[in-house]
Design a protein around this motif. Structure first.
Motif, short mmCIF file in Angstrom:
data_model
loop_
_atom_site.label_atom_id
_atom_site.label_comp_id
_atom_site.label_asym_id
_atom_site.label_seq_id
_atom_site.Cartn_x
_atom_site.Cartn_y
_atom_site.Cartn_z
N ARG A 1 0.88 -1.18 0.00
CA ARG A 1 0.00 0.00 0.00
C ARG A 1 0.91 1.23 0.00
N VAL A 2 0.66 2.14 -0.92
CA VAL A 2 1.50 3.33 -1.00
C VAL A 2 0.66 4.60 -0.87
N ARG A 3 1.28 5.63 -0.29
CA ARG A 3 0.70 6.97 -0.32
C ARG A 3 1.36 7.73 -1.46
N ILE A 4 0.54 8.32 -2.30
CA ILE A 4 1.08 9.08 -3.43
C ILE A 4 1.47 10.48 -2.94
N HIS A 5 2.70 10.86 -3.16
CA HIS A 5 3.12 12.22 -2.82
C HIS A 5 3.18 13.13 -4.03
N ARG A 6 3.77 12.63 -5.12
CA ARG A 6 3.94 13.47 -6.31
C ARG A 6 3.51 12.72 -7.56
N VAL A 7 2.93 13.46 -8.50
CA VAL A 7 2.57 12.91 -9.81
C VAL A 7 3.13 13.84 -10.89
N GLY A 8 4.00 13.32 -11.72
CA GLY A 8 4.51 14.09 -12.86
C GLY A 8 3.51 13.98 -14.01
N ILE A 9 3.36 15.08 -14.74
CA ILE A 9 2.42 15.10 -15.86
C ILE A 9 3.24 15.12 -17.15
N CYS A 10 2.86 14.27 -18.11
CA CYS A 10 3.64 14.23 -19.34
C CYS A 10 2.74 14.25 -20.57
N GLY A 11 3.37 14.15 -21.73
CA GLY A 11 2.67 14.22 -23.01
C GLY A 11 1.54 13.21 -23.11
N THR A 12 1.72 12.05 -22.51
CA THR A 12 0.68 11.02 -22.54
C THR A 12 -0.59 11.54 -21.85
N ASP A 13 -0.39 12.22 -20.71
CA ASP A 13 -1.54 12.77 -19.98
C ASP A 13 -2.20 13.88 -20.78
N TYR A 14 -1.38 14.73 -21.41
CA TYR A 14 -1.95 15.82 -22.23
C TYR A 14 -2.72 15.22 -23.41
N SER A 15 -2.16 14.19 -24.05
CA SER A 15 -2.85 13.57 -25.19
C SER A 15 -4.14 12.90 -24.73
N GLY A 16 -4.12 12.26 -23.57
CA GLY A 16 -5.33 11.64 -23.01
C GLY A 16 -6.39 12.70 -22.75
N TYR A 17 -5.96 13.84 -22.23
CA TYR A 17 -6.88 14.95 -21.95
C TYR A 17 -7.51 15.46 -23.25
N LEU A 18 -6.67 15.54 -24.29
CA LEU A 18 -7.17 16.07 -25.57
C LEU A 18 -7.90 15.02 -26.41
N PRO B 1 -5.13 22.66 -17.94
CA PRO B 1 -5.28 23.20 -19.30
C PRO B 1 -4.23 24.27 -19.63
N ARG B 2 -3.75 24.97 -18.59
CA ARG B 2 -2.72 26.01 -18.84
C ARG B 2 -1.40 25.39 -19.26
N TRP B 3 -1.10 24.21 -18.72
CA TRP B 3 0.18 23.57 -19.04
C TRP B 3 0.26 23.18 -20.52
N LEU B 4 -0.91 23.14 -21.17
CA LEU B 4 -0.92 22.80 -22.59
C LEU B 4 -0.46 23.96 -23.47
N GLN B 5 -0.44 25.17 -22.91
CA GLN B 5 -0.07 26.34 -23.70
C GLN B 5 1.45 26.42 -23.80
N PRO B 6 2.00 26.47 -25.02
CA PRO B 6 3.46 26.54 -25.18
C PRO B 6 4.07 27.73 -24.43
N ALA B 7 3.31 28.83 -24.33
CA ALA B 7 3.84 30.04 -23.70
C ALA B 7 4.22 29.83 -22.24
N THR B 8 3.62 28.81 -21.58
CA THR B 8 3.96 28.59 -20.18
C THR B 8 5.34 27.96 -20.02
N GLY B 9 5.92 27.46 -21.14
CA GLY B 9 7.28 26.91 -21.09
C GLY B 9 7.42 25.70 -20.18
N VAL B 10 6.36 24.90 -20.07
CA VAL B 10 6.42 23.74 -19.19
C VAL B 10 7.40 22.70 -19.72
N ILE B 11 8.31 22.26 -18.89
CA ILE B 11 9.08 21.05 -19.19
C ILE B 11 8.40 19.91 -18.42
#
Ligand SMILES: NC(=O)c1ccc[n+]([C@@H]2O[C@H](COP(=O)([O-])OP(=O)(O)OC[C@H]3O[C@@H](n4cnc5c(N)ncnc54)[C@H](O)[C@@H]3O)[C@@H](O)[C@H]2O)c1
Ligand SMILES: [Zn+2]
Ligand SMILES: [Zn+2]
Length: 341
Positions: free
Chosen positions: A29-46, A324-334
């Protein structure tokens, strides 16, 4: 427990779930502390991700803490901080029996084909947990992204001194760059986006970048940088079928081309180009368990600097607004990271 679910493309909801039962034998059993968001998540969202199904709790880049372990678990103990290998493989198919669980024929990736970590607690197979006494939860959540690059570079197997061209400097390209540098090969990066190339030069220590305008000048630049030999290994991390087809032009005689980016389109190229140079074409899917162990060690030893990577954070309660903001290139998200607790 609280969770965030993608009910359908572009529609998240904040839900309450029962805490899962367990852990059973071999589980934790684990407690989740951090979740990284990546292109797969953005594509799933879109709604652009071919293997994605809805409704789905996203989250496959996880930094977790062990709360309890089931019978027979030896590799982790309560209190350990761990990275998670999110590839749930069957252990029985041809790939699994050959030690390639990364491309299991029945693979279920957490947060893509089965519910992932945007919630408080999960029950996971203990063998998918990779502990570290020194890494932070932020760093642990980065391990999976780095593993994609690690596996791609292992597939291409560049030798010290060889020229490697990385096409596409998004997060996956950046993770490839980390391992090209560690291989002792010469890293050259090509992209259409000058902002991303500047990041490679300024934050990743890449000496040579090629800004592609798509006019053919990039091939000449690569020739100049390699005394005419072109790249012994080319790794395409664009996800563009156009780029992937064109990438053969950059591969030198006897060279290797690795597709780590994914496209649903057909890829076209003139076969004589491949034949004359006797190229090897390789796919790279996910990563293997030893990649996770190696990456944790490399970060612990300071050989991978994770500081440039995490550009954005959001609290769990702010994800619906921030995502949704992280999808905007202007935010410069890595890499954006969700702080679950
Ligand atoms: N192999 C795996 O297991 C695996 C895992 C995760 C993601 N991926 C795939 O890796 C790919 C990259 O992911 P990302 O998050 O870094 O994506 P991204 O969109 O952030 O980055 C892609 C980069 O490629 C550049 N690019 C696009 N077309 C180009 C062209 N014609 N020439 C040069 N550069 C071009 C873009 O400017 C961008 O910087 C995606 O296809 C993703 O699905 C693969
Ligand atoms: Zn990912
Ligand atoms: Zn399998």
């Amino acid at each position: 427990m609280k969770a965030i679910r993608l009910d359908q493309p572009r529609q998240f909801s904040r839900i309450d779930l029962e805490v899962p039962e367990g852990p059973g034998p071999g589980q934790a059993r684990v407690r989740i502390h951090r979740v990284g968001i990546c292109g797969t998540d953005y594509s799933g969202y879109l709604g652009k991700m071919p293997f994605y199904s809805y409704p789905r709790i996203p989250g496959h880049e996880l930094g977790v803490e062990i709360l309890a372990v089931g019978a027979g678990v030896q590799n982790v103990r309560p209190g350990d901080r761990c990275a998670v290998e999110p590839y749930m493989n069957c252990g029985r198919c041809h790939s699994c029996r050959r030690g390639s669980g990364n491309c299991c024929e029945n693979l279920k990736v957490l947060g893509v084909m089965t519910d992932g970590g945007l919630c408080e607690e999960m029950i996971l197979p203990a063998l998918k947990l990779h502990p570290s006494a020194r890494l932070t939860h932020d760093q642990l959540a980065l391990v999976e992204t780095l593993a994609i690059g690690c596996h791609a570079v292992n597939r291409g197997a560049p030798q010290p001194g060889e020229a490697v061209l990385v096409i596409g400097a998004g997060p996956i390209g950046l993770s490839v760059i980390e391992f090209v540098k560690l291989s002792g090969a010469r890293c050259i990066v090509l992209d259409l986006n000058e902002q991303r190339l500047a990041f490679c030069r300024e934050k990743m220590g890449v000496a040579h970048t090629i800004f592609s305008k798509g006019d053919g000048a990039e091939l000449e630049t690569l020739q100049k940088l390699t005394d005419g030999a072109l790249a012994q290994v080319v790794i395409d991390a664009t996800g563009s079928n156009k780029s992937m087809g064109h990438a053969l032009n950059y591969v030198g005689f006897t060279g290797r081309l690795v597709f780590v980016g994914i496209t649903t389109q057909e890829i076209a190229f003139a076969h004589p180009l491949m034949h004359r140079r006797e190229m090897t074409l390789l796919a790279s899917r996910n990563a293997l368990p030893p990649d996770f162990t190696r990456i944790i060690q490399l970060i612990e030893d300071g050989r991978i600097d994770t500081r440039p990577w995490i550009t954005h954070h959001a609290a769990f309660d702010d994800v619906l607004a921030e995502f949704p903001r992280w999808l905007q290139p202007a935010t410069g998200v890595i890499k954006a990271i969700v702080d679950v607790c």
